[in-house]
Design a protein around this motif. Structure first.
Motif, PDB file in Angstrom:
ATOM      1  N   SER A  67      68.088  40.698  13.130  1.00 15.59           N
ATOM      2  CA  SER A  67      67.709  39.166  12.905  1.00 15.59           C
ATOM      3  C   SER A  67      67.594  38.233  13.989  1.00 15.59           C
ATOM      4  O   SER A  67      67.260  36.820  13.730  1.00 15.59           O
ATOM      5  N   THR A  68      68.199  38.548  14.869  1.00 14.94           N
ATOM      6  CA  THR A  68      68.161  37.682  16.278  1.00 14.94           C
ATOM      7  C   THR A  68      67.412  38.475  17.380  1.00 14.94           C
ATOM      8  O   THR A  68      67.822  39.681  17.567  1.00 14.94           O
ATOM      9  N   TRP A  69      66.517  37.725  18.149  1.00 19.42           N
ATOM     10  CA  TRP A  69      65.749  38.353  19.161  1.00 19.42           C
ATOM     11  C   TRP A  69      65.865  37.500  20.558  1.00 19.42           C
ATOM     12  O   TRP A  69      65.574  36.355  20.518  1.00 19.42           O
ATOM     13  N   VAL A  70      66.793  38.204  21.221  1.00 18.81           N
ATOM     14  CA  VAL A  70      67.085  37.347  22.471  1.00 18.81           C
ATOM     15  C   VAL A  70      66.204  37.982  23.891  1.00 18.81           C
ATOM     16  O   VAL A  70      66.230  38.956  23.935  1.00 18.81           O
ATOM     17  N   THR A  71      65.492  36.974  24.418  1.00 22.30           N
ATOM     18  CA  THR A  71      64.566  37.275  25.674  1.00 22.30           C
ATOM     19  C   THR A  71      65.177  36.776  26.965  1.00 22.30           C
ATOM     20  O   THR A  71      66.286  36.192  26.687  1.00 22.30           O
ATOM     21  N   ALA A  72      64.541  36.808  28.099  1.00 24.14           N
ATOM     22  CA  ALA A  72      65.237  36.396  29.274  1.00 24.14           C
ATOM     23  C   ALA A  72      64.926  34.781  29.166  1.00 24.14           C
ATOM     24  O   ALA A  72      65.771  34.204  30.156  1.00 24.14           O
ATOM     25  N   GLN A  73      64.231  34.381  28.275  1.00 25.32           N
ATOM     26  CA  GLN A  73      64.115  32.814  28.288  1.00 25.32           C
ATOM     27  C   GLN A  73      64.760  31.887  27.049  1.00 25.32           C
ATOM     28  O   GLN A  73      65.133  31.238  27.114  1.00 25.32           O
ATOM     29  N   PHE A  74      64.556  32.783  25.873  1.00 23.89           N
ATOM     30  CA  PHE A  74      64.720  32.191  24.676  1.00 23.89           C
ATOM     31  C   PHE A  74      65.670  32.880  23.596  1.00 23.89           C
ATOM     32  O   PHE A  74      65.510  34.068  23.761  1.00 23.89           O
ATOM     33  N   VAL A  75      65.907  32.238  22.408  1.00 24.84           N
ATOM     34  CA  VAL A  75      66.767  32.907  21.429  1.00 24.84           C
ATOM     35  C   VAL A  75      65.777  32.712  20.216  1.00 24.84           C
ATOM     36  O   VAL A  75      65.584  31.463  19.773  1.00 24.84           O
ATOM     37  N   TRP A  76      65.212  33.901  19.469  1.00 28.37           N
ATOM     38  CA  TRP A  76      64.829  33.598  18.283  1.00 28.37           C
ATOM     39  C   TRP A  76      65.391  34.122  17.143  1.00 28.37           C
ATOM     40  O   TRP A  76      66.308  35.089  17.182  1.00 28.37           O
ATOM     41  N   ARG A  77      65.250  33.530  15.976  1.00 27.35           N
ATOM     42  CA  ARG A  77      66.052  33.940  14.520  1.00 27.35           C
ATOM     43  C   ARG A  77      65.053  34.338  13.454  1.00 27.35           C
ATOM     44  O   ARG A  77      63.870  33.730  13.331  1.00 27.35           O
TER      45      ARG A  77
ATOM     46  N   ARG B  25      60.428  40.804  26.178  1.00 29.29           N
ATOM     47  CA  ARG B  25      61.053  42.050  25.746  1.00 29.29           C
ATOM     48  C   ARG B  25      62.708  41.677  25.318  1.00 29.29           C
ATOM     49  O   ARG B  25      63.367  41.040  26.271  1.00 29.29           O
ATOM     50  N   ALA B  26      63.151  42.177  24.263  1.00 27.00           N
ATOM     51  CA  ALA B  26      64.416  41.810  23.809  1.00 27.00           C
ATOM     52  C   ALA B  26      65.560  42.434  24.466  1.00 27.00           C
ATOM     53  O   ALA B  26      65.405  43.459  25.305  1.00 27.00           O
ATOM     54  N   MET B  27      66.538  41.481  24.921  1.00 25.84           N
ATOM     55  CA  MET B  27      68.007  41.899  25.351  1.00 25.84           C
ATOM     56  C   MET B  27      68.572  42.608  24.397  1.00 25.84           C
ATOM     57  O   MET B  27      69.385  41.813  23.606  1.00 25.84           O
ATOM     58  N   ARG B  28      68.358  43.619  24.294  1.00 23.48           N
ATOM     59  CA  ARG B  28      68.670  44.382  23.106  1.00 23.48           C
ATOM     60  C   ARG B  28      70.440  44.344  22.942  1.00 23.48           C
ATOM     61  O   ARG B  28      71.178  44.233  21.870  1.00 23.48           O
ATOM     62  N   THR B  29      71.124  44.364  24.132  1.00 24.46           N
ATOM     63  CA  THR B  29      72.743  44.269  23.878  1.00 24.46           C
ATOM     64  C   THR B  29      73.099  42.849  23.472  1.00 24.46           C
ATOM     65  O   THR B  29      74.009  43.025  22.404  1.00 24.46           O
TER      66      THR B  29
END
Length: 206
Positions: A20-30, A6-10
């Motif tokens: 364009s960036t998706w940040v989760t509790a474990q990783f960063v996706w672009r 689940r994305a950390m939206r803030t």
């Protein structure tokens, strides 16, 4: 796919409001556009194909606790983490560099960061643990300090005057109208009027 979570939206929206960036509790996706648009990892660089192998950029499998601008110009940010400390990007998150003070108890690399603030004059202030709980002088508690930098995190000075040395500090913030700094520890509010050099408790209790 299970790692995307689940994305950390803030944090993600701070990095890129267009998604364009998706940040989760474990990783960063672009997000990358092209014939086959997709999210690719922004936390490592693939260096081999048989077998597949990667080099980490230092922010994988971790959660950003705090996030702040790192100066003038786009794409310059600080990110603070538990265990691995303070990191800086100057290219919008494509690569990251470690900006910790030298923490002997963390083998010189880590530390817990709970707050980061910056000022227009280049001052950076962060709340960080300079030791691990296993250090001989910690008594089983994290030793905490406010740290100041005037060169973008390249070097740091610990500022402990008026602050307790043990326990976590949270809520570090800066009043843009007058430069006053604030933080909390165990229900007590502290403030600094000299850019973090010294602190005093304010009245009342949270």
């Amino acid at each position: 796919p299970a790692a995307r979570g689940r994305a950390m939206r803030t944090v993600a929206r701070t990095l890129s409001p267009d998604g364009s960036t998706w940040v989760t509790a474990q990783f960063v996706w672009r997000y990358t556009k092209g014939p086959q648009p997709k999210y690719e990892n922004a936390f490592s660089t693939q260096v081999g194909t048989n077998p597949a192998s990667w080099i980490t950029k230092g922010i994988d499998n971790s959660v950003a606790v705090t996030f702040a601008s790192a100066g003038s110009g786009p794409g310059r940010y600080f990110a603070g983490y538990y265990d691995i400390g303070l990191w800086k990007t100057v290219d919008g998150g494509a690569s990251w560099m470690n900006k910790n003070p030298v923490f002997t108890g963390w083998n010189g690399y880590g530390g817990n960061v709970t707050g980061i603030v910056t000022a227009p004059n280049g001052l950076t202030v962060a709340t960080m643990a300079p030791s691990s709980k296993t250090d001989a002088d910690s008594g089983g508690s994290y030793l905490y300090s406010v740290w100041r930098s005037t060169n973008g995190g390249d070097s740091w000075t610990a500022c402990r005057t008026g602050l307790p040395y043990t326990g976590f500090m949270y809520g570090l913030s800066r009043d843009a109208s007058n430069g006053r700094l604030w933080l909390t520890r165990d229900g007590q509010v502290y403030t600094s009027t000299d850019a973090g050099m010294s602190w005093r408790p304010v009245g009342g209790n949270l």
